[in-house]
Enzyme design. Structure first.
Site, PDB file in Angstrom:
ATOM      1  N   TYR A 184       0.922  -1.147   0.138  1.00 14.13           N
ATOM      2  CA  TYR A 184      -0.195  -0.016   0.101  1.00 14.13           C
ATOM      3  C   TYR A 184       0.827   1.236  -0.099  1.00 14.13           C
ATOM      4  CZ  TYR A 184      -3.921  -2.924   1.452  1.00 14.13           C
ATOM      5  OH  TYR A 184      -4.755  -4.065   1.469  1.00 14.13           O
ATOM      6  N   VAL A 228      -1.423  -9.823  -3.512  1.00 12.40           N
ATOM      7  CA  VAL A 228      -2.421 -10.008  -3.354  1.00 12.40           C
ATOM      8  C   VAL A 228      -3.317  -8.944  -2.453  1.00 12.40           C
ATOM      9  CG1 VAL A 228      -2.060 -12.506  -3.096  1.00 12.40           C
ATOM     10  CG2 VAL A 228      -1.817 -11.408  -1.151  1.00 12.40           C
ATOM     11  N   GLU A 229      -2.741  -7.802  -2.193  1.00 14.38           N
ATOM     12  CA  GLU A 229      -3.527  -6.524  -2.046  1.00 14.38           C
ATOM     13  C   GLU A 229      -2.608  -5.449  -2.369  1.00 14.38           C
ATOM     14  OE1 GLU A 229      -4.348  -6.392   2.430  1.00 14.38           O
ATOM     15  OE2 GLU A 229      -4.616  -8.354   2.435  1.00 14.38           O
ATOM     16  N   ASN A 230      -3.487  -4.526  -2.654  1.00 13.29           N
ATOM     17  CA  ASN A 230      -3.023  -3.052  -3.070  1.00 13.29           C
ATOM     18  C   ASN A 230      -4.108  -2.257  -3.333  1.00 13.29           C
ATOM     19  OD1 ASN A 230      -2.138  -1.386  -6.075  1.00 13.29           O
ATOM     20  ND2 ASN A 230      -1.108  -1.007  -4.327  1.00 13.29           N
TER      21      ASN A 230
END
Ligand code: P53
Length: 478
Positions: free
Chosen positions: A313, A375-377
């Site tokens: 992030y 797997v997340e952003n």
């Protein structure tokens, strides 16, 4: 290489406790996530001793995916998702966590969910523990400070991996396992390890012990999974927030290296199956007593992972010097966090740094030589419904576009092996850090506000059509 792999896994990501609701449906037990209250931008979330009257617990309803997943998956399919990352709520399968026999109704729920995804050729990507552990294991056993949890987790992993062996290929063990090392904050250690500190605890020592126990549990699950189906791809999940030196002063550089060591401890063990030298030395110099034996070291070696799952992030910046104005105490190793003068921040104060993603992919490739899976952003932001009913989230498109551009450079110019990309909160869900609904990440808007008012109706944002085209062109048109 030109562009992303042909079989690139475009999709979206969520976690059970932030999306499902149905917290006590069909025999589900209370999880650690179910006893965390709603906070706000400025008021921290609270951990209560069980579920108490008069408190608001956002996981209890979340966005009611438990009842609405068919409608939501149809929208994911319309965007062209190749995969969907979610987690299994451990306490749906083992309500207390220490049972021998699983709860059949919980197992059936995920059978139905995975079947619905497979109907559209969407690959499920499954995290075994995404910030939730049966609460009973916290209360009765002290969470992962207790070695008994290693076998409870292994039994849970075996149960679900056997059950879904023909439906799920991509797995991850513990979500963002390294968060707990970052300041030993109550919320993070509770989430990651079901740990509550006692009077007199040396926090660092307790967290290292719980973390090592978790890494042993993870390795056991990986070995079990490979035995069940040798095609399984089982990864770790690391929150990757690169720590930059504030200046070219060598002391700043060393401060940033030491801050990263605390995080690499987790990945190094996941990948190499060995406790890193820097950590062993730290335990010795600090006089920490960390309990482990030969068999456990052997388990670590036998359960190394196939790919690295990571969230990205933002970056952070530290200094070793007192002369830098405005530093804040990060409470880890006297880390002094500073603002990075080159970066803007999101509305929640997270520095936005797309080039940092390219850097991250390079560092992880050089260090581990394994495929990477983002797997997340994503960007948590306030969204507004216009008079004509549209939601123009250009700021979100801009954020994602800039990050995908950097991923592409990393693949094409730096030779990074990237498996896929699942932006966080592809449909609006409960925020983890604040418990709010209005910190939104989705391509799909959910009509629910911070007070819990709303119809839960789903609406497409502008980013919905944009992302559909990104997937259709395999990232060529951004
Ligand atoms: P929210 C720290 C740094 C980066 C990601 O967060 C983090 C954390 C934990 O505070 O958490 C991940 O909802 C996590 C998700 C979470 C997401 O980031 O606070 O895996 O569960 O929702 C976004 O904006």
């Amino acid at each position: 290489m030109k562009g992303f792999r042909k079989d690139f896994l475009w999709g979206g990501a969520v976690a059970a406790n932030q999306i499902e609701g149905g917290w006590n449906k069909a025999g589900k037990g209370i999880s650690t996530a179910d006893v965390i209250t709603k906070g706000t931008h400025s008021v921290p979330r609270e951990i209560t001793q069980g579920i108490l009257e008069g408190y608001d617990y956002p996981s209890h309803e979340a966005i009611d995916f438990y009842h609405r997943y068919k409608e939501d998956i149809a929208l994911f399919a319309e965007m062209g998702f190749k995969c969907f990352r979610t987690s299994i709520a451990w306490s749906r399968i083992f309500p207390l966590g220490d049972e021998k026999e699983p709860n059949e109704a919980g197992l059936q729920f995920y059978d139905d969910l995975f079947d619905e995804l497979l109907k559209y050729n969407i690959e499920p990507v499954v995290t075994l523990s995404h910030f939730e552990i049966p609460y009973h294991l916290c209360k009765e056993y002290g969470g992962f400070r207790n070695k008994k949890l290693i076998d409870f987790f292994a039994h849970y992993a075996k149960t679900v991996m056997e059950r879904y062996k023909d439906k799920v290929t991509y797995w991850m063990t513990f979500n963002e396992i390294n968060n707990q090392a970052d300041g030993y904050r109550d919320l993070h250690v509770f989430n990651n390890s079901a740990l509550v500190f006692n009077e007199g605890d040396n926090k660092a020592e307790v967290v290292y012990q719980a973390s090592l126990n978790e890494l042993i549990a993870s390795a056991k699950a990986v070995a079990i999974g490979h035995e069940i189906n040798r095609n399984f791809q089982i990864g770790c999940m690391m929150a990757y927030v690169p720590v930059y030196p504030y200046s070219s002063n060598p002391e700043d550089l060393i401060a940033s290296v030491k801050a990263m060591d605390r995080r690499f401890f987790y990945n190094d063990i996941h990948v190499h199956g060995e406790i890193p030298a820097a950590t062993l030395r730290l335990w010795e110099t600090e006089g920490y007593h960390i309990d482990y034996n030969k068999e456990e070291l052997q388990l670590l070696r036998e359960g190394t992972i196939d790919y690295i799952g990571l969230s990205y992030y933002m970056s952070s910046t530290v200094t070793a010097l007192d002369s830098i104005p405005g530093w804040q105490d990060g409470s880890v190793d006297q880390l002094k966090l500073t603002d990075n003068p080159y970066l803007e921040k999101s509305e929640w104060g997270w520095p936005v740094d797309p080039v940092g993603l390219r850097y991250t992919l390079n560092i992880l490739t050089e260090r581990y030589h394994l495929p990477l899976f983002i797997v997340e952003n994503g960007l948590g932001a306030y969204d507004k419904i216009e008079a004509d009913g549209t939601i123009q989230d250009d700021y979100r498109i801009d954020y994602l576009k800039k990050h995908i551009q950097q991923m592409k450079i990393a693949v094409e110019e730096d030779g990074v092996d990237l498996m896929g990309y699942t932006p966080w909160g592809c449909i609006d869900i409960v925020s983890f850090s604040t418990g709010e609904m209005e910190k939104r990440y989705g391509f799909i808007y959910v009509d629910k506000d911070n007070e819990g008012n709303g119809t839960l109706e789903r609406l497409k944002k502008s980013s919905f059509d944009w992302y559909q085209n990104v997937i259709a062109t395999n990232g060529e048109e951004l």
